[in-house]
Design a protein around this motif. Structure first.
Motif, mmCIF file in Angstrom:
data_model
loop_
_atom_site.group_PDB
_atom_site.id
_atom_site.type_symbol
_atom_site.label_atom_id
_atom_site.label_comp_id
_atom_site.label_asym_id
_atom_site.label_seq_id
_atom_site.Cartn_x
_atom_site.Cartn_y
_atom_site.Cartn_z
ATOM 1 N N GLY A 1 -3.865 -2.938 -0.948
ATOM 2 C CA GLY A 1 -3.937 -2.086 -2.192
ATOM 3 C C GLY A 1 -4.765 -1.337 -2.076
ATOM 4 N N SER B 1 -2.969 14.692 9.737
ATOM 5 C CA SER B 1 -3.188 12.895 9.633
ATOM 6 C C SER B 1 -2.179 12.168 8.595
ATOM 7 C CB SER B 1 -4.530 12.878 8.874
ATOM 8 O OG SER B 1 -5.640 13.144 9.653
ATOM 9 N N GLU B 2 -1.799 11.135 9.105
ATOM 10 C CA GLU B 2 -0.883 10.240 8.497
ATOM 11 C C GLU B 2 -1.195 8.855 8.334
ATOM 12 O OE1 GLU B 2 2.663 11.985 10.101
ATOM 13 O OE2 GLU B 2 2.710 10.434 11.807
ATOM 14 N N GLY B 3 -0.671 8.297 7.497
ATOM 15 C CA GLY B 3 -0.975 6.655 7.217
ATOM 16 C C GLY B 3 -0.894 5.850 8.584
ATOM 17 N N LEU C 1 3.004 7.012 3.457
ATOM 18 C CA LEU C 1 3.257 5.950 4.314
ATOM 19 C C LEU C 1 3.281 4.637 2.865
ATOM 20 C CD1 LEU C 1 3.324 3.799 6.630
ATOM 21 C CD2 LEU C 1 0.858 3.602 6.125
ATOM 22 N N PHE D 1 -5.610 13.533 0.420
ATOM 23 C CA PHE D 1 -5.466 11.944 0.827
ATOM 24 C C PHE D 1 -6.785 11.563 1.246
ATOM 25 C CE2 PHE D 1 -5.035 14.898 4.466
ATOM 26 C CZ PHE D 1 -5.743 14.197 5.674
ATOM 27 N N CYS D 2 -6.931 10.491 1.497
ATOM 28 C CA CYS D 2 -8.050 9.604 1.604
ATOM 29 C C CYS D 2 -8.280 8.971 3.197
ATOM 30 C CB CYS D 2 -8.791 8.774 0.870
ATOM 31 S SG CYS D 2 -9.264 9.147 -0.804
ATOM 32 N N HIS E 1 -5.139 3.597 0.272
ATOM 33 C CA HIS E 1 -5.086 4.994 -0.053
ATOM 34 C C HIS E 1 -6.453 5.426 -0.324
ATOM 35 C CE1 HIS E 1 -5.234 2.529 -3.939
ATOM 36 N NE2 HIS E 1 -5.631 3.627 -4.536
ATOM 37 N N LEU E 2 -7.329 4.546 -0.624
ATOM 38 C CA LEU E 2 -8.952 5.105 -0.871
ATOM 39 C C LEU E 2 -9.643 5.015 0.397
ATOM 40 C CD1 LEU E 2 -9.568 3.222 -3.979
ATOM 41 C CD2 LEU E 2 -8.634 5.401 -3.820
ATOM 42 N N GLY E 3 -8.830 4.847 1.678
ATOM 43 C CA GLY E 3 -9.733 4.686 2.868
ATOM 44 C C GLY E 3 -10.123 3.518 3.283
ATOM 45 N N ASP F 1 0.883 -1.345 -0.026
ATOM 46 C CA ASP F 1 0.181 0.117 0.042
ATOM 47 C C ASP F 1 0.767 1.269 -0.002
ATOM 48 O OD1 ASP F 1 -2.958 -0.587 0.367
ATOM 49 O OD2 ASP F 1 -2.283 -2.043 1.549
ATOM 50 N N VAL F 2 0.365 2.275 -0.757
ATOM 51 C CA VAL F 2 1.235 3.309 -0.853
ATOM 52 C C VAL F 2 -0.087 4.565 -0.200
ATOM 53 C CG1 VAL F 2 2.191 5.322 -2.169
ATOM 54 C CG2 VAL F 2 2.711 2.794 -2.536
ATOM 55 N N VAL F 3 -0.072 5.122 0.730
ATOM 56 C CA VAL F 3 -0.951 5.744 1.554
ATOM 57 C C VAL F 3 -0.578 7.369 1.820
ATOM 58 C CG1 VAL F 3 -2.843 5.754 3.300
ATOM 59 C CG2 VAL F 3 -1.670 3.788 2.582
ATOM 60 N N PRO F 4 -1.026 8.296 0.925
ATOM 61 C CA PRO F 4 -0.692 9.620 1.330
ATOM 62 C C PRO F 4 -1.320 10.283 2.502
ATOM 63 C CG PRO F 4 -1.438 9.387 -1.100
ATOM 64 C CD PRO F 4 -1.690 7.990 -0.083
ATOM 65 N N GLY F 5 -0.854 10.993 3.217
ATOM 66 C CA GLY F 5 -1.379 11.743 4.294
ATOM 67 C C GLY F 5 -1.385 13.163 4.083
ATOM 68 N N ASP G 1 3.681 0.830 2.754
ATOM 69 C CA ASP G 1 3.648 -0.476 3.681
ATOM 70 C C ASP G 1 3.633 -1.724 2.919
ATOM 71 O OD1 ASP G 1 3.016 -2.132 5.810
ATOM 72 O OD2 ASP G 1 0.817 -1.435 6.066
#
Lengths: 207, 307
Positions: free
Chosen positions: B20, B235-237, A53, A123-124, B23-25, A44-48, A55
């Motif tokens: 995966g 907010s961050e992952g 992030l 981000f979401c 990133h969409l929550g 996972d590539v998770v923008p904040g 992961d």
């Protein structure tokens, strides 16, 4: 420029921190591109708000990622092909008058300013398909409601802090409600991708 | 076909989760104790990530409507096939109509029941897991629900012969509820947001698992960790195993259904064995959080590195 900082987050993830939050979408896009090209493997590539992030990284992939970021520069190219989503909005939210008053504007002027703003999904989070949209200038930041509503309807367009957002489904919520999105489904599990708004997407609200 | 006779406190379908989409929550979800899910699947010869049942605290009772091979792993509990005590750690054959009865957990909190062939519900975004935070995936199961089981070849005889096979071996039982559970964590990205003294003495703080713990997180109470800084964190992952410090000072250990982003500092991240152990903590059980720092810049204050 200052290079992004990699901070380990447990054994299998890296939190990448940038000084300029506006570069987060480009950074996330660059990491996604490296993943698509097979340069790194990550789950996972998770923008904040000011971080990305990554992961599900092996130690080897974490090292490759570090090398990649040592040379990374936020460019325009990565954002050029990003989709623009236009959402028709009925500006009928119960908090619109308060928000406008806080901006020392009439509701019509506030609507005009929102309509003239191009937003970007930073981000979401919170719920599947809930996108935090940036684009309003800093002095337009609004406080959350003192008492969150127990139920905000799906499609509610809302503001809080520096962000705008659209509630993908009915849920409790503390944001200031300014309108209702018309004719769009923010989240649909059967659709690919399921989220209408994903990080990097540009958004306009049309009155 | 499996019929749920008693779903207990919370019974869900779980697999390795949906990767995966964070990133969409979308939380990853999946089994809280992945180790036990894999063990249960191994017992019946399934792939490690086949969908299985996750029962919570009070056990589960189910009836096989066709001959079935099942494996049980996770929390310690009395297991019966009909009236007969069943051999845990070995695959079990259920004849059509037979009832599998898993009693309340005597140690641990989550029990996994794998059926050979896997639980066959429709996958959503690549997973059959029930995500209790966002409501993605099948609803939690209720008494009377019926579940299809996937097609599989007949169970090979070796499965039953192998007392120390892949699934049966090295099954550690979760700690008894009157014993403390030690969770080891690495310093998190925002460890410096925690009061340095509190962080250094973390292992001596008498945390207790709150009744409000669930699939989202193991909520700790009984002690607090102070903050070194009070500004707001953008907010961050988040990752599974993240130990977050909310304003109350009572840490939350995030489990599989954790939100994908959050605005409170993450002061530590559990190692994978400790994530599985956290999933097996009973409400009211004592918990020790031990900072096992591998980052030189995150050593507890006062510790000295001697060359």
């Amino acid at each position: 420029m200052v290079q992004p900082r990699l901070i380990p987050m447990g054994h299998a993830a890296m939190l990448i921190e940038v000084d300029d939050a506006s570069t987060v979408p480009a950074l996330a896009a660059a990491i996604d591109a490296a993943r698509a090209a097979g340069e790194i493997a990550a789950r996972d590539v998770v923008p904040g708000a000011a971080t990305v992030l990554v992961d599900g990284l092996s130690r080897v992939d974490a090292a490759v990622l570090a090398d990649l970021l040592a040379e990374w520069e936020p460019g325009e190219a990565e954002q050029a092909e990003v989709a623009l989503v236009e959402i028709a909005v009925a500006f009928d939210g119960p908090d619109l008058a308060d928000v406008a008053a806080g901006w020392a504007l009439t509701p019509d002027q506030a609507i005009a300013e929102i309509a003239a703003t191009e937003f970007t999904v930073a981000f979401c989070g919170f719920a599947p398909g809930f996108a935090y949209l940036t684009g309003l200038p800093e002095h337009r930041a609004v406080a959350r409601r003192a008492e969150p509503r127990t139920s905000v309807p799906a499609g509610a367009v809302a503001l809080a802090g520096p962000y705008a957002g659209v509630y993908p489904r009915s849920s409790p919520g503390g944001w200031q409600l300014i309108g209702t999105a018309l004719g769009v489904t923010l989240w649909d599990e059967a659709r690919t991708p399921p989220a209408l708004l994903s990080p990097g997407t540009r958004v306009r609200f049309l009155p | 076909m499996i019929e749920i006779i008693d779903a207990g406190l919370l019974l869900t379908v779980q697999d390795l989760g949906r990767a995966g989409h964070a990133h969409l929550g979308v939380p990853r979800s999946g089994a809280l104790d992945m180790r036990s899910l894999r063990r249960a699947n191994a017992l019946v010869g399934n792939a490690p990530g086949a969908a299985a049942l996750e029962a919570t605290m009070t056990g589960v009772v189910l009836r096989a409507h066709a001959a079935l091979v099942v494996g049980v792993a996770g929390a310690a509990a009395a297991v019966f096939v009909g009236d007969v005590p069943a051999p845990v750690g070995r695959p079990m054959r259920l004849a059509a109509g037979q009832v599998l009865d898993i009693g309340p957990a005597t140690a641990g909190a989550r029990t996994y029941v794998a059926a050979r062939g896997g639980i066959d519900v429709a996958p959503v975004l690549g997973s059959r897991a029930t995500d209790t935070l966002s409501g993605i995936g099948p609803s939690p199961l209720a008494t009377g629900d019926r579940l299809a089981v996937g097609e599989s070849a007949a169970a090979p005889q070796e499965l039953f012969a192998a007392a120390s096979g892949a699934g049966a071996g090295a099954a550690e039982h979760p700690a008894a509820p009157d014993q403390p559970v030690t969770l080891r964590m690495l310093a998190g990205p925002r460890a410096d947001w925690a009061d340095a003294t509190d962080l250094a003495e973390l292992a001596h703080r008498p945390f207790v698992a709150s009744e409000r713990s669930n699939r989202v997180g193991l909520r700790l109470t009984g002690a607090t960790v102070g903050r070194a800084r009070d500004d707001e964190l953008p907010s961050e992952g988040l990752v599974v195993g993240a130990v977050q410090l909310p304003p109350s000072g009572e840490p939350v250990v995030f489990l599989a259904d954790h939100p994908t982003t959050g605005g409170y500092p993450v002061i530590g991240v559990l190692d994978s064995a400790s994530i599985a152990a956290a999933a097996q903590v009973q409400p009211g059980q004592r918990v020790r959080l031990v900072l096992a720092s591998s980052r030189p810049d995150a050593l507890p204050p006062g510790s000295v590195q001697i060359p």
